[in-house]
Scaffold this motif. Sequence first.
Motif, mmCIF file in Angstrom:
data_model
loop_
_atom_site.group_PDB
_atom_site.id
_atom_site.type_symbol
_atom_site.label_atom_id
_atom_site.label_comp_id
_atom_site.label_asym_id
_atom_site.label_seq_id
_atom_site.Cartn_x
_atom_site.Cartn_y
_atom_site.Cartn_z
ATOM 1 N N THR A 28 1.150 -1.513 -0.185
ATOM 2 C CA THR A 28 0.502 0.351 -0.135
ATOM 3 C C THR A 28 0.491 1.215 -0.198
ATOM 4 O O THR A 28 0.630 2.457 -0.877
ATOM 5 C CB THR A 28 -0.644 -0.203 1.503
ATOM 6 N N ASP B 64 -2.415 4.237 -3.132
ATOM 7 C CA ASP B 64 -2.942 4.511 -2.345
ATOM 8 C C ASP B 64 -3.419 3.511 -2.491
ATOM 9 O O ASP B 64 -3.539 2.025 -3.088
ATOM 10 C CB ASP B 64 -4.094 4.766 -4.108
ATOM 11 N N PRO B 65 -4.212 2.429 -1.032
ATOM 12 C CA PRO B 65 -4.687 1.769 -0.345
ATOM 13 C C PRO B 65 -5.661 0.912 -1.321
ATOM 14 O O PRO B 65 -5.521 -0.173 -1.034
ATOM 15 C CB PRO B 65 -4.581 2.233 0.637
ATOM 16 N N GLY B 66 -6.633 1.570 -1.916
ATOM 17 C CA GLY B 66 -7.609 1.368 -2.996
ATOM 18 C C GLY B 66 -6.837 0.695 -4.200
ATOM 19 O O GLY B 66 -8.160 0.442 -4.575
ATOM 20 N N ALA B 67 -5.832 0.850 -4.638
ATOM 21 C CA ALA B 67 -5.369 0.417 -5.155
ATOM 22 C C ALA B 67 -4.695 -0.390 -5.315
ATOM 23 O O ALA B 67 -4.695 -1.764 -6.547
ATOM 24 C CB ALA B 67 -4.110 1.126 -6.112
ATOM 25 N N VAL B 68 -4.886 -1.744 -4.167
ATOM 26 C CA VAL B 68 -4.445 -3.228 -4.412
ATOM 27 C C VAL B 68 -6.090 -3.543 -3.992
ATOM 28 O O VAL B 68 -6.735 -4.142 -3.467
ATOM 29 C CB VAL B 68 -4.182 -3.189 -2.582
ATOM 30 N N VAL B 69 -6.213 -4.515 -5.556
ATOM 31 C CA VAL B 69 -7.267 -4.799 -6.277
ATOM 32 C C VAL B 69 -7.621 -6.568 -5.372
ATOM 33 O O VAL B 69 -8.448 -6.886 -5.430
ATOM 34 C CB VAL B 69 -7.599 -4.895 -7.499
ATOM 35 N N GLN B 70 -6.390 -6.656 -5.425
ATOM 36 C CA GLN B 70 -6.332 -8.477 -4.681
ATOM 37 C C GLN B 70 -5.163 -8.636 -3.876
ATOM 38 O O GLN B 70 -3.631 -7.916 -3.930
ATOM 39 C CB GLN B 70 -6.408 -9.454 -6.171
#
Lengths: 140, 149
Positions: free
Chosen positions: A69, A74-80
Amino acid sequence: MIRASEVSVGDELPPLSVRITRADLVRYAGASGDFNPIHWNERFAREVGLPGVIAHGMLTMGLAARIVTEWAGDPGAVVQYGVRFGRPVPVPDDDKGAVIEVTAKVTKLLDDGTVKVNVTASFEGKSVLGGASALVRPRP
Amino acid sequence: MPLDQSFVGRSYPPSPPYEVGREKIREFAEAVGETSPLHRDPEAARAAGYRDVIAPPTFAIIVSLKANDVLVEDPELGLDYSRVVHGDQSFVHHRPIVAGDRLTAVLHVDSITSRMGNDMLSIRAELSTEDGEPVTTGRCTLVVRGEDA
């Protein structure tokens, strides 16, 4: 946030060293709702055959995620994100706690624009998360 | 007693909605050491294109752990939770979890296998909003240690 053009296979992410103390276990138990006594009760942990209180596997997983992250921005970029739980991490009743060393490396650029990152986490030189990896979606 | 194979393919009714709160996200972020302002500051989160603060990648465990209760408490399955070890865990995020989400989980039993006297139970929690928008797929293997293991 990281851009796709800045990422190549073989890139190593900045390594991370995380310390887990008994206080962290109590905090994580409250935050996650996992109150299994093996993570806070020495007597109970020994009764079920453990060397003592051990860290939640999910806490180790959550702490190790930071290497990805923080790199992604952007922690929201971690999709899996997935891990296998290896050997337990005993957390002693002192201020030093247990220190987990986390490393990660870019292993694949996928056609859908995501980036595969393999993660390792070790305690006293031995792996505590197996086959850990994340998929990150960088900005185009 | 090995687990009943007929449970493979079974799913359970949706869990009661879990409302994701800003403070719960902040609390969880602190617990796993995440420092991003996107977990704490709604303005920063909106500037990054999100409706509100977003949850760290493993936050979904709160909802899926609660959802596991239906399985653990199913008398027909007869799972001895004192013998259960978390074998693996993964999350696929169809989108980040955002404060204000009301999430329900539907639990599916994907497989039951036996290895060296242990039962391995693969379960999948499909988290979606009350309106049916898919948010996160959580998969885990629960290892039930055999009596002799």
